[in-house]
Structures are given as structure tokens and as C-alpha cells.
Design an enzyme around this catalytic site. Structure first.
Site, PDB file in Angstrom:
ATOM      1  N   HIS A 264       0.822  -1.214   0.000  1.00 11.81           N
ATOM      2  CA  HIS A 264       0.000   0.000   0.000  1.00 11.81           C
ATOM      3  C   HIS A 264       0.860   1.270   0.000  1.00 11.81           C
ATOM      4  O   HIS A 264       0.388   2.333  -0.378  1.00 11.81           O
ATOM      5  CB  HIS A 264      -1.059  -0.018   1.111  1.00 11.81           C
TER       6      HIS A 264
ATOM      7  N   ASP B 160       1.273  -7.775   2.294  1.00 13.29           N
ATOM      8  CA  ASP B 160       1.349  -6.338   2.020  1.00 13.29           C
ATOM      9  C   ASP B 160       2.812  -5.869   1.880  1.00 13.29           C
ATOM     10  O   ASP B 160       3.345  -5.195   2.756  1.00 13.29           O
ATOM     11  CB  ASP B 160       0.639  -5.585   3.154  1.00 13.29           C
TER      12      ASP B 160
ATOM     13  N   SER C 223       4.015   2.141   8.472  1.00 13.77           N
ATOM     14  CA  SER C 223       3.804   1.169   7.401  1.00 13.77           C
ATOM     15  C   SER C 223       5.106   0.937   6.666  1.00 13.77           C
ATOM     16  O   SER C 223       5.793   1.893   6.289  1.00 13.77           O
ATOM     17  CB  SER C 223       2.774   1.691   6.412  1.00 13.77           C
TER      18      SER C 223
HETATM   19  N1  ARG Z   1      -4.740   0.738   7.594  1.00 16.19           N
HETATM   20  C1  ARG Z   1      -3.464   0.776   6.959  1.00 16.19           C
HETATM   21  C2  ARG Z   1      -2.925   2.207   7.027  1.00 16.19           C
HETATM   22  O1  ARG Z   1      -3.392   2.997   7.747  1.00 16.19           O
HETATM   23  C3  ARG Z   1      -3.500   0.249   5.569  1.00 16.19           C
HETATM   24  C4  ARG Z   1      -4.229   1.100   4.580  1.00 16.19           C
HETATM   25  C5  ARG Z   1      -4.184   0.596   3.179  1.00 16.19           C
HETATM   26  N2  ARG Z   1      -5.070  -0.497   2.959  1.00 16.19           N
HETATM   27  C6  ARG Z   1      -6.398  -0.364   2.710  1.00 16.19           C
HETATM   28  N3  ARG Z   1      -7.110  -1.447   2.545  1.00 16.19           N
HETATM   29  N4  ARG Z   1      -6.989   0.782   2.628  1.00 16.19           N
HETATM   30  O2  ARG Z   1      -2.320   2.813   6.217  1.00 16.19           O
HETATM   31  N1  GLU Z   2      -1.194   1.472   7.589  1.00 14.77           N
HETATM   32  C1  GLU Z   2      -0.566   2.505   8.353  1.00 14.77           C
HETATM   33  C2  GLU Z   2       0.454   3.304   7.570  1.00 14.77           C
HETATM   34  O1  GLU Z   2       0.352   3.467   6.402  1.00 14.77           O
HETATM   35  C3  GLU Z   2       0.047   1.886   9.569  1.00 14.77           C
HETATM   36  C4  GLU Z   2      -1.039   1.499  10.436  1.00 14.77           C
HETATM   37  C5  GLU Z   2      -1.078   2.335  11.687  1.00 14.77           C
HETATM   38  O2  GLU Z   2      -1.621   3.436  11.663  1.00 14.77           O
HETATM   39  O3  GLU Z   2      -0.526   1.808  12.656  1.00 14.77           O
HETATM   40  O4  GLU Z   2       1.329   3.913   8.092  1.00 14.77           O
END
Ligand code: ARG
Ligand code: GLU
Length: 720
Positions: free
Chosen positions: A84, A210, A655
């Protein structure tokens, strides 16, 4: 500042184990944590984490694309990060013929790697405490003086920044190497890298691979430079070895990366404001937006493609904040903060700091008075609803056009070209029905939720146009405004160009008539009147409130450092390099539910469905599972581990961060947090806060057996 710094070092050494679990530690102060880390299973030394004299882990951790983390995994500049995080660069190279997002991408040799426009990698060269002599760092001139001096000391081909810690009670200067030639090397298909995308986002159990792979290039002297065919792979000072040993419950793990923002030391009233006012407003608007998008996306494949990334962005924030509200309530964050404040007052009452700080909590809380809350709530509603509407943005461009035409400058042709290109991008890949529905719903929710924050002349406009309500307003916009469609907006642009070609009186009359028409355009009204309203009625109040909050937060943190240092052992995240450590382990999120610490490929296959696309695991992966073809990547239990959870405190920006075992080897790539613990940005609770990582053995398995990219595997240093 020096006094506070000495205090900080003293507390870091003596914080208890429980607190250490939720820490986001400064690499430069690793020495203060090392004994505790070693007690918990870390076998290396502090200078293996951070040193300016010898190669160490910090040289292997990078800031990826400004908002994510990545890590070097080979001596030739190979980087692992999340799928991502690399997504927009994978998209950049995807076409209908070569859809790398859908099908994956595996460069089989260095010539197949794809340069990524706009991607930057930053490597921290060093961080140093800003010397006292530079004075107050909230003064821009003083900051510039620091940067100028460091530039002359370390050279001007590096980048410098001065960052505040503990709300600005302490400042460090950061020196980075910035690389601009970065190339895409590999990415799994989205049906692996983003498996069960939004459905599983922020959730455990999780089954996505991922990750993506990039390479940093340098000039022939190994120095950062812009893209050139003559560039060669960069040789980092240090890179991670990769361990296939696997992890057990209770094992030490460390995450090293660039966490963005946390607010761990807010007083109860500030937490209550977020929990009860700000976050619910955001969730409420986003839910509405998502429902409308989802409905349209389910009925039209083109809409699904065109709105996928916007939907993900809206959903990502909404789901996290919902989790945060639930978590703050369930862990009684406000009550716990109040308890801390009582203890603070009681300690103060017998301390000589009484005079200095006894009023501080009350003063902080006075920020959240009725007037401020009302204005801040409205600004939140506004930015979440009206501000993002395409109709608002189109109205903005026509307003600019009106203003430029009213007083044409010598630059008018450029201004018009600019308006035209902005208009084109506002309407690009937008579905007109969905956009209209979003306008109706979001404008209505704003009007209903913020009745005191509407333009003063709205009633008279409604009366003169025979408009009954918000819905009617939208209808009226679509009947009369040039901002309603790209073509009508472009017609006005063309008319302006024609008018400017005229001369003398004719030109004057024509321009006047265009400006007059635009003045009465309801799209121009929509933008202009709402922006004016926002500034007059809410924004200045809101801005002052945020400024007051920042000032109080700084003072309150200084007070905590002096009065209760044990509750403030590390500074909030601020997008600078930090390490955090914890243990692998499941948790019990609610009554009768127990989560294990890892998932397996069996779980991936169990939820494999033919549609939608991101639920449909590649058939090659199904075959590898059928044949149990896991090779050296299998766990000792025979299964193939996919993801695992641990108690490392992470946040957005982490991330792509390396997850490191006690030997200092790479065992995973961090990519998310568990929903139940997303309140950790405000309050970390080791019983339910977990970070989610993809097991490095799954990553290598995918590169090796799904991608067949032996070239990448050969580059890695794999240890048992
Ligand atoms: N929750 C993760 C973050 O905050 C992954 C986001 C990307 N993935 C998604 N399915 N939207 O960045
Ligand atoms: N998916 C998040 C990022 O892009 C990390 C998840 C979190 O917030 O811990 O940094």
C-alpha cells in the site's frame, strides 16, 4: 531546554517495563533503553541501533515517499516496504496491457526495473540536540541559523530540518540524504498484497502479503542524485539480514521506522473533545460518503475502478477513528486521565513548582469552551463534507476566473490556462450522478449539523431563487450553474479567452458582462459565500483554539516532565525515526473472544472467492497451497505463516517498517494495527494494542515461488 533534556535522559533510564512496552524511543538515546531491551531478548548493543561512527541499523531504515517506512535488504540498495506504500508507483506503471496492480510485477533483472517519478527516499545521516546558544526554536530565524550552520559543517548536498519534541520543549536537528532515483523491482498482485482490502483493513485476523520491492540508485560515487540512465545501484552503509527462524509467542520484536503523529499526553478534557466531538463528526460524514460511493461502485465497474482509491482513503480514516472512539470509551481514557490529573495536583500541592503549574490543567481545559467547540466542530464538518466536493472545487475555479477577469493582469492568459487545467482535473474520472448524490447528502448534513455556520445571505438567496431546502439548492445549482458540468465551465473559459482578444469598448463591455454573469452564478455563490462564512464565523476562532492547544500542550508536557516524569518517558511521534519494542502475542479483544498471534496460508485459501477481484487469490497461489510447496519458508509446525501481531506501539507512517528479532534480523514488515487498539495514538493499552506485520517468510515465499524472482532471492542475505 538543557534542564528538561537532562530530566528526559534521567526518566528514560528508569521507566518501568510496562511503560517501556508503549514507547516510541529516539534512536540517539538507545543507550538508555538497551538494558531493558536486552532483558527482553535483544542481543545487540545500543550502537548497533544508532551510531554516527559505524554502520548500524539506522542506516538500513528509510523514510519512503514522505509518509511510509522502508528498509534496505541487500548491499545493492534493494528496499522492502508495503504494497500500500508502493501502490501509487505500481499504478503509475500500470496500463490495460500491463496491469501490474492486478497481475503483479517481477523484474527479472536490473534492466527491467521501472523508474518511479516523484518517489523520494530519505536516509537519516545523523540527529543532534540543537545547542542552547541558538535560542528559541519557535522563531523561524533561529531555525534558519541552525540549518545554515549545519549546512556549512556537513555540506549542502544533504537536507536539514529542525524538529520539536515534547511539544517543542526540546529540539533536534536532522540531517538526511535524499535519493530521487528509485525504481520499482517487484510487487505481488493486489489479490495478494491487498487481499480483502477494505474489508480486512485495520483488522485481525489478517491474510495479506502487504509488501513491495524497490531499489535506490546513486551516481557512480554512491551519492544521491536525480534519475539518470547512468546511475548505479546504491550501496547502503548497512542492510538487514533476513531470518527464516520464525517467531513464538512472547518473542522480542522491535519496529524501527517513521511514526507520524501521536498525542499521548493530552489532559482529560482534550481527550474528551476528540472522543465526543471531533472524531464522531468525522466518522458521521465519512459513513454517509462511503454508503453512497459503495452503492454506485457495486453497480458499475468503471465507477468501482475510478473511485477505488478515494474510497479506500475515506474508509481508512473512518474505520480507524471508529476504532479509536470505541477504544477510548472501553478503556475509560477520560477517567484514567482525570485520575492522573488528580495525582498531578496532589503532588503539586506539596512541591515548590506549585506556583508555576497549579492552574495548568484548568487553563488547558478552558480551551474547550462552548464557543470554541462549536466552531471547531463546524470546521471539521466543513472540511469533511463541503470542502472535498467537486462542485465546491469547480465553484472555486469559476470564482478565480471571475476575480481575474474583473481585473485582468498581464498574467491573465496563464491564469486562465491554470483554471482550465484545474477544472479538467476536478471533473476527471468523476461520475456525474454519484457526484450529484454526494453533493446533496454532504451539503444537507452540513446545513443540518451546523445551522449557525451558514452564509448570512443564504435566506435571501433561497427566497430570491425560490429554494426551499438544501436539496432544492443542489437542484438549482444543476439548473443554473456553469460549474455543474465540465463543458459549461469550459464554455465560460472559452468566452473569457474570446473577450480578451477584443479591444476598446467592446472588450470592456464583454468582460463586464462575463463578470456580471459569474457573480450571479450559483456555483460561484456556493464557493464564495461558504468560504467567507467559514472565515468570518469559524476559522479564526478555530485557528486560535489550535494555537492555544499547541501552547498549552507544550506547557503541560513541561509540567509533567518536572512533576511526574515517569508518565512522560518519550516524546510523541512527529514523523522522525523511532524504535519501539514489544512481544509477539495474541489478545482478547472482547468478551469470550481470543485471538491467536499468527495466520497461515490455510486461512488465505479458506476465504478465497471468485469475486470481487481482491478476494480472489491467484490460482498459482492456490496450487502452491494444494501441493504444500512451502520449501524452506514453512514454519516448524509445517504451515506457512502469513501475518502476526505483537505489542509494538506503531502509528501511521510505520507502514513498511522493519520488524526485527532479538538477533537484529528482519522477521516481518509492519503494515497495520488492530482495530480494537487504534486509540493507541492517544492512549496505549498493552492488553489490546497490537501492530500487524506480514511474516518475512511469506514475503520470500511469494517472491520465490509466486513471482519466480530468483534474482531477488539471490540478492538477500538469508539466515536461519
Ligand atoms: N490501515 C493501513 C494504514 O493505515 C493500511 C491502509 C491501506 N489499505 C487499505 N485497505 N486501505 O495505512
Ligand atoms: N497502515 C498505516 C500506515 O500506512 C500503519 C497502520 C497504523 O496506523 O498503525 O502507516
Amino acid at each position: 531546554m538543557r534542564r528538561i533534556f537532562i530530566l528526559i535522559v534521567a526518566i528514560i533510564i528508569c521507566v518501568s517495563n510496562a511503560v517501556a512496552q508503549g514507547g516510541m524511543w529516539l534512536p540517539v538515546l538507545a543507550q538508555q533503553r538497551i538494558a531493558d531491551m536486552q532483558k527482553n531478548g535483544f542481543k545487540l548493543k545500543a550502537e548497533d541501533i544508532y551510531s554516527v561512527n559505524k554502520a548500524c541499523m539506522k542506516d538500513a531504515v528509510v523514510l519512503f515517499g514522505g509518509g511510509c517506512t522502508g528498509e534496505f535488504v541487500s548491499k545493492d540498495g534493494l528496499i522492502f516496504t508495503n504494497h500500500h506504500c508502493g501502490r501509487s508507483f505500481i499504478q503509475q506503471h500500470s496500463t490495460l496491457m500491463h496491469d501490474y496492480l492486478a497481475d503483479g510485477f517481477w523484474a527479472k533483472n536490473i534492466t527491467e526495473e521501472l523508474p518511479c517519478e516523484g518517489l523520494e527516499i530519505q536516509i537519516l545521516d545523523r540527529m543532534e540536540l540543537v545547542p542552547e546558544k541558538y535560542g528559541d526554536m519557535s522563531d523561524d530565524d533561529n531555525r534558519r541559523a541552525v540549518i545554515a550552520d549545519y549546512q556549512s559543517k556537513y555540506g549542502d548536498n544533504l537536507e536539514y530540518s529542525v524538529e520539536g519534541f515534547y511539544g517543542g520543549n526540546v529540539y533536534y536537528v536532522f540531517v538526511y540524504k535524499v535519493f530521487r532515483d528509485v525504481r520499482l523491482v517487484a510487487a505481488p498482485p493486489s489479490s495478494v498484497g491487498n487481499y480483502y482490502s477494505d474489508t480486512d483493513n485495520w483488522m485481525w485476523p489478517r491474510h495479506s502479503g502487504d509488501f513491495s520491492v524497490f531499489r535506490v540508485y546513486a551516481d557512480k560515487y554512491n551519492n544521491p542524485t536525480d534519475f539518470s540512465n547512468a546511475n548505479v545501484p546504491y550501496h547502503p552503509k548497512s542492510h538487514f539480514k533476513i531470518s527464516l527462524k520464525g517467531l513464538n509467542d512472547g518473542d522480542f520484536t522491535m519496529v524501527f521506522g517513521y511514526p507520524g503523529v501521536t498525542e499521548s499526553y493530552l489532559p482529560s478534557c482534550a481527550v474528551k473533545f476528540r472522543q465526543d466531538v471531533d472524531l464522531p463528526a468525522r466518522v458521521c460524514v465519512r459513513q454517509l460518503e462511503m454508503d453512497l460511493m459503495e452503492e454506485a461502485m457495486n453497480h458499475d465497474r468503471q465507477i468501482k475502478i475510478d473511485y477505488a482509491s478515494r474510497y479506500s482513503g475515506v474508509e481508512n480514516g473512518k474505520k480507524k477513528w471508529e476504532g479509536a472512539i470505541a477504544g477510548l470509551l472501553s478503556c475509560n481514557a477520560v477517567g484514567r486521565k482525570q485520575e492522573l490529573e488528580r495525582e498531578f495536583q496532589s503532588r503539586l500541592s506539596t512541591s515548590e513548582l506549585r506556583g508555576k503549574y497549579s492552574n495548568i490543567v484548568r487553563a488547558f481545559c478552558s480551551i474547550y469552551n462552548a464557543t470554541n467547540i462549536k466552531a471547531a466542530r463546524c470546521v471539521t464538518y466543513f472540511t469533511e463534507s463541503i470542502y472535498g466536493l467537486s462542485q465546491f472545487k469547480a465553484g472555486e475555479q469559476l470564482t478565480r476566473l471571475k476575480n481575474s477577469m474583473a481585473n485582468p493582469s498581464s498574467n491573465i492568459d496563464n491564469e486562465i490556462n491554470n483554471v482550465e487545467s484545474k477544472l479538467r482535473s476536478v471533473f476527471d474520472k468523476r461520475d456525474s450522478t454519484l457526484e450529484r448524490n454526494l453533493f446533496s447528502a454532504l451539503y444537507k448534513i452540513y446545513c443540518d449539523s451546523c445551522p449557525d455556520f451558514l452564509p448570512d445571505d443564504l435566506d435571501s438567496l433561497y427566497a430570491s431563487h425560490d429554494i426551499a431546502d438544501a436539496q432544492d439548492f443542489v437542484n438549482c445549482f444543476y439548473h443554473g450553474s456553469a460549474a455543474a458540468q465540465l463543458q459549461t465551465a469550459l464554455n465560460v473559459v472559452a468566452e473569457c479567452r474570446e473577450a480578451l482578444k477584443l479591444t476598446g469598448k467592446k472588450r470592456e463591455v464583454k468582460i463586464e458582462s462575463i463578470v456580471e454573469t459569474l457573480k450571479h452564478d450559483i456555483g460561484v455563490y456556493f464557493y464564495d459565500s461558504n468560504i467567507k462564512m467559514l472565515f468570518q464565523k469559524a476559522y479564526f476562532t478555530y485557528r486560535d483554539m489550535i494555537q492555544a492547544e499547541d501552547d498549552m500542550y507544550k506547557r503541560y508536557q513541561a509540567a509533567l516532565l518536572e512533576v511526574m516524569p515517569e508518565v512522560i518517558p518519550f516524546p510523541d511521534a512527529n514523523s522522525t525515526l523511532r524504535f519501539t519494542y514489544g512481544k509477539v502475542g495474541g489478545f482478547e479483544p472482547r468478551d469470550a473472544v481470543v485471538y491467536k498471534s499468527f495466520t497461515t496460508l490455510d486461512g488465505v485459501i479458506a476465504k478465497d472467492r471468485p469475486a470481487p477481484a481482491d478476494y480472489d487469490a491467484p490460482s498459482a497461489l492456490e496450487a502452491l497451497h494444494r501441493n504444500r510447496d512451502y520449501g524452506r519458508y514453512a514454519d516448524k509446525d509445517g504451515s506457512l505463516h502469513v501475518c502476526f501481531v505483537a505489542s509494538n506501539r506503531t502509528t501511521g507512517g510505520n507502514s513498511g517498517s522493519p520488524v526485527i528479532n532479538g538477533d537484529g534480523h528482519l522477521v516481518g514488515i509492519n503494515f497495520d494495527r488492530c482495530w480494537e487498539g487504534t486509540m493507541s495514538d492517544i492512549m496505549y493499552d498493552p492488553s489490546i494494542c497490537r501492530n500487524i506485520s506480514v511474516d518475512i517468510r511469506y514475503v520470500l515465499f511469494l517472491i520465490d515461488k509466486l513471482g519466480g524472482a530468483q534474482n531477488i532471492i539471490k540478492e538477500l542475505e538469508v539466515v536461519k
